[in-house]
Design a protein around this motif. Structure first.
Motif, short mmCIF file in Angstrom:
data_model
loop_
_atom_site.label_atom_id
_atom_site.label_comp_id
_atom_site.label_asym_id
_atom_site.label_seq_id
_atom_site.Cartn_x
_atom_site.Cartn_y
_atom_site.Cartn_z
N ILE A 216 8.19 -21.41 -6.60
CA ILE A 216 7.85 -21.47 -8.02
C ILE A 216 6.90 -22.64 -8.30
O ILE A 216 5.90 -22.51 -9.02
CB ILE A 216 9.13 -21.60 -8.87
N VAL A 217 7.21 -23.80 -7.71
CA VAL A 217 6.35 -24.97 -7.91
C VAL A 217 4.96 -24.74 -7.34
O VAL A 217 3.94 -25.05 -7.97
CB VAL A 217 7.00 -26.21 -7.27
N MET A 218 4.89 -24.15 -6.14
CA MET A 218 3.59 -23.89 -5.53
C MET A 218 2.80 -22.85 -6.30
O MET A 218 1.58 -22.93 -6.41
CB MET A 218 3.78 -23.44 -4.08
N MET A 219 3.50 -21.85 -6.86
CA MET A 219 2.81 -20.85 -7.66
C MET A 219 2.21 -21.47 -8.92
O MET A 219 1.12 -21.10 -9.37
CB MET A 219 3.79 -19.74 -8.04
N THR A 220 2.93 -22.43 -9.50
CA THR A 220 2.40 -23.14 -10.67
C THR A 220 1.18 -23.98 -10.29
O THR A 220 0.21 -24.06 -11.04
CB THR A 220 3.49 -24.05 -11.27
N ASP A 344 -3.98 -5.54 -7.97
CA ASP A 344 -4.63 -6.65 -8.68
C ASP A 344 -5.95 -7.04 -8.04
O ASP A 344 -6.89 -7.46 -8.73
CB ASP A 344 -3.70 -7.86 -8.73
N HIS A 345 -6.02 -6.92 -6.73
CA HIS A 345 -7.26 -7.29 -6.03
C HIS A 345 -8.43 -6.41 -6.44
O HIS A 345 -9.57 -6.88 -6.54
CB HIS A 345 -7.03 -7.20 -4.52
N TYR A 346 -8.15 -5.14 -6.70
CA TYR A 346 -9.22 -4.20 -7.06
C TYR A 346 -9.39 -4.01 -8.56
O TYR A 346 -10.40 -3.43 -8.99
CB TYR A 346 -8.97 -2.84 -6.40
N THR A 347 -8.45 -4.47 -9.37
CA THR A 347 -8.55 -4.24 -10.81
C THR A 347 -8.73 -5.51 -11.63
O THR A 347 -9.23 -5.46 -12.75
CB THR A 347 -7.30 -3.51 -11.32
N THR A 348 -8.34 -6.66 -11.09
CA THR A 348 -8.46 -7.92 -11.83
C THR A 348 -9.13 -8.96 -10.94
O THR A 348 -9.29 -8.77 -9.75
CB THR A 348 -7.08 -8.43 -12.28
N GLU A 349 -9.47 -10.07 -11.54
CA GLU A 349 -10.12 -11.16 -10.82
C GLU A 349 -9.07 -12.18 -10.38
O GLU A 349 -9.03 -13.32 -10.84
CB GLU A 349 -11.17 -11.83 -11.70
N ILE A 350 -8.21 -11.78 -9.47
CA ILE A 350 -7.18 -12.67 -8.96
C ILE A 350 -7.71 -13.41 -7.73
O ILE A 350 -8.44 -12.83 -6.91
CB ILE A 350 -5.90 -11.89 -8.61
N SER A 351 -7.37 -14.68 -7.63
CA SER A 351 -7.82 -15.50 -6.52
C SER A 351 -6.64 -15.76 -5.59
O SER A 351 -5.71 -16.50 -5.92
CB SER A 351 -8.38 -16.84 -7.03
N PHE A 352 -6.69 -15.13 -4.41
CA PHE A 352 -5.62 -15.33 -3.43
C PHE A 352 -5.98 -16.53 -2.55
O PHE A 352 -6.35 -16.38 -1.38
CB PHE A 352 -5.43 -14.07 -2.59
N ASN A 353 -5.85 -17.72 -3.13
CA ASN A 353 -6.10 -18.93 -2.34
C ASN A 353 -4.90 -19.21 -1.44
O ASN A 353 -3.87 -18.55 -1.50
CB ASN A 353 -6.39 -20.12 -3.26
N GLY A 354 -5.06 -20.24 -0.60
CA GLY A 354 -4.02 -20.54 0.37
C GLY A 354 -2.69 -20.90 -0.25
O GLY A 354 -1.63 -20.50 0.24
N VAL A 355 -2.72 -21.64 -1.36
CA VAL A 355 -1.47 -22.06 -2.00
C VAL A 355 -0.71 -20.85 -2.55
O VAL A 355 0.51 -20.75 -2.39
CB VAL A 355 -1.79 -23.07 -3.13
N ARG A 356 -1.43 -19.92 -3.17
CA ARG A 356 -0.77 -18.74 -3.73
C ARG A 356 -0.17 -17.88 -2.61
O ARG A 356 0.96 -17.38 -2.74
CB ARG A 356 -1.74 -17.91 -4.56
N VAL A 357 -0.90 -17.70 -1.52
CA VAL A 357 -0.39 -16.89 -0.42
C VAL A 357 0.85 -17.53 0.19
O VAL A 357 1.85 -16.84 0.48
CB VAL A 357 -1.49 -16.69 0.65
#
Length: 418
Positions: A216-220, A344-357
């Motif tokens: 949760i903290v990392m997602m924030t 979400d990858h194909y429909t929105t502008e989501i950024s899958f950076n290292g922290v989120r992954v």
């Protein structure tokens, strides 16, 4: 007696036979081979063992097949409802109204259950008889007005808060983050059960809870602590907390429920929603807190589609245990995360950076650790012990075979003594 007959045959029945020795003229020699009667008896015994294995594996294979279907259904319904809610809010900015509309469909639980009862039961009961039998779940007096307000109404409020907070969070964050953060509810269930219900302490589940909080903290942190992101994450965590509180209080106050009792209880929640929650969407509409727009522009297809998916999800989650294992149903919720991520990858502008992954992986790992049964350590020790004993037996058998072969070669060697 039925449970005893349904047990799986012991593993020793499938082990390879060991070398049998027989006494011949005061010395041990390997038996050349079984006689015709012995061979027939051994063949019959092997056939019976094979039939027992087939009878045992058949129900398991059926249960696993149903489990695969249930996993796909849970994953599809949960991911589909989340994505459809996201699309609905583009033209219908009213999360509480959507929550009320979808919860109203809970009234269909008991009628659908009764249809299944009529189709499957050998002794069919009338609607009134089945209703009275299921009402025993609420007590000796059945579903009275007092029971309705003391045992059903609080759960109706928790149900509404769980769904509303989750839908409101979808407006602020993407569906992937919302779905993965909601998986933390299983960690909250464990913590509340440990504190309130005095459940067994398990170190692995404490580790899973720590992983969930760290995720949760990392997602924030993944989006840089922006106000809308922090608010969306807080809403999802609140939704997961309400869901955990609902489950723990249900077990504390009502205990377990059979299929008919669970269907009646969920239908009662739908009735409570119609009678006492209907006024809230109306007030929100007239105070302009939620904007419906003109009635002609309301996306009824999206609203009904979301409600059907959520109803199907709850039906499978509550009654899927009749055909498969509970752990497989929980896996469907975890698998909805990668499905939402792809969408979400194909429909929105989501950024899958290292922290989120990393946050997604940590929360998913914590969820999987919480699926371990309470006796997982005992089973692991038994498995390791069984493997160790089996390896030792194979080593002893190999040594015995080698010794017998050397002894045969010595006997076959010609004698030159005169």
């Amino acid at each position: 007696m039925k449970k005893h007959s349904a047990r799986v045959a012991p593993l020793s029945a499938c082990n390879s036979p060991v070398l049998t020795l027989t006494k011949v003229e005061g010395e041990e020699r390997p038996r050349d081979g079984p006689g015709p009667a012995e061979a027939a008896a051994a063949g019959a015994e092997a056939g019976r063992a094979g039939r027992r294995c087939c009878r045992c594996s058949g129900p398991r294979l059926r249960k696993l097949s149903w489990g695969l279907a249930v996993v796909l259904c849970v994953c599809t319904c949960w991911a589909g409802s989340t994505q459809l809610a996201k699309v609905t809010f583009r033209t219908f900015d009213a999360p509480f109204t959507l929550t009320w509309f979808a919860t109203t469909w809970n009234c269909l639980f008991f009628p659908l259950y009764y249809v299944g009862h009529v189709c499957k039961a050998t002794e069919r009961q009338s609607v009134r008889q089945r209703y009275r039998e299921c009402c025993r779940f609420f007590g000796d007096n059945g579903l009275t007005l007092k029971v309705f307000f003391t045992k059903a109404a609080p759960f109706g409020v928790l149900w509404t808060l769980t769904n509303y907070l989750y839908l409101h969070a979808i407006k602020k964050i993407n569906a992937t983050d919302a779905s993965v953060l909601f998986c933390c509810n299983k960690a909250f269930v464990f913590l509340l059960s440990w504190i309130v219900l005095r459940d067994r302490f398990m170190g692995v589940r404490i580790v899973a809870a720590i992983l969930a909080i760290a995720g949760i903290v990392m997602m924030t942190y993944a989006d840089g602590f922006h106000s809308h992101t922090v608010m969306g994450i807080a809403l999802v965590v609140g939704s997961a907390s309400m869901s955990a509180l609902y489950k723990v209080l249900f077990k504390l106050l009502l205990g377990g429920a059979k299929f008919g009792e669970a269907a009646l209880f969920l239908s009662v929640l739908g009735v409570f929603n119609v009678l006492f929650i209907t006024c809230i969407p109306v007030v929100l509409y007239f105070t302009k807190v939620e904007d419906w727009g003109p009635l002609s522009s309301i996306p009824w297809g999206n609203l009904c589609g979301f409600s059907v998916l959520l109803l199907t999800f709850n039906i499978v989650l509550n009654f899927g245990i009749a055909v498969t294992y509970p752990t497989l149903m929980s896996l469907g919720i975890v698998l909805s995360v990668p499905v939402n991520a792809v969408v979400d990858h194909y429909t929105t502008e989501i950024s899958f950076n290292g922290v989120r992954v990393i946050a997604i992986i940590i929360i998913g790992l914590g969820f999987l650790l919480l699926l371990l049964p309470e006796e997982w350590d005992v089973w692991l020790i038994q498995l390791l012990t069984h493997l160790k004993v089996r390896k030792k037996e194979e080593t002893v058998e190999g040594s015995a075979d080698l010794g017998a072969a050397v002894q045969n070669r010595r006997r076959a060697r010609p004698s030159f003594a005169r």
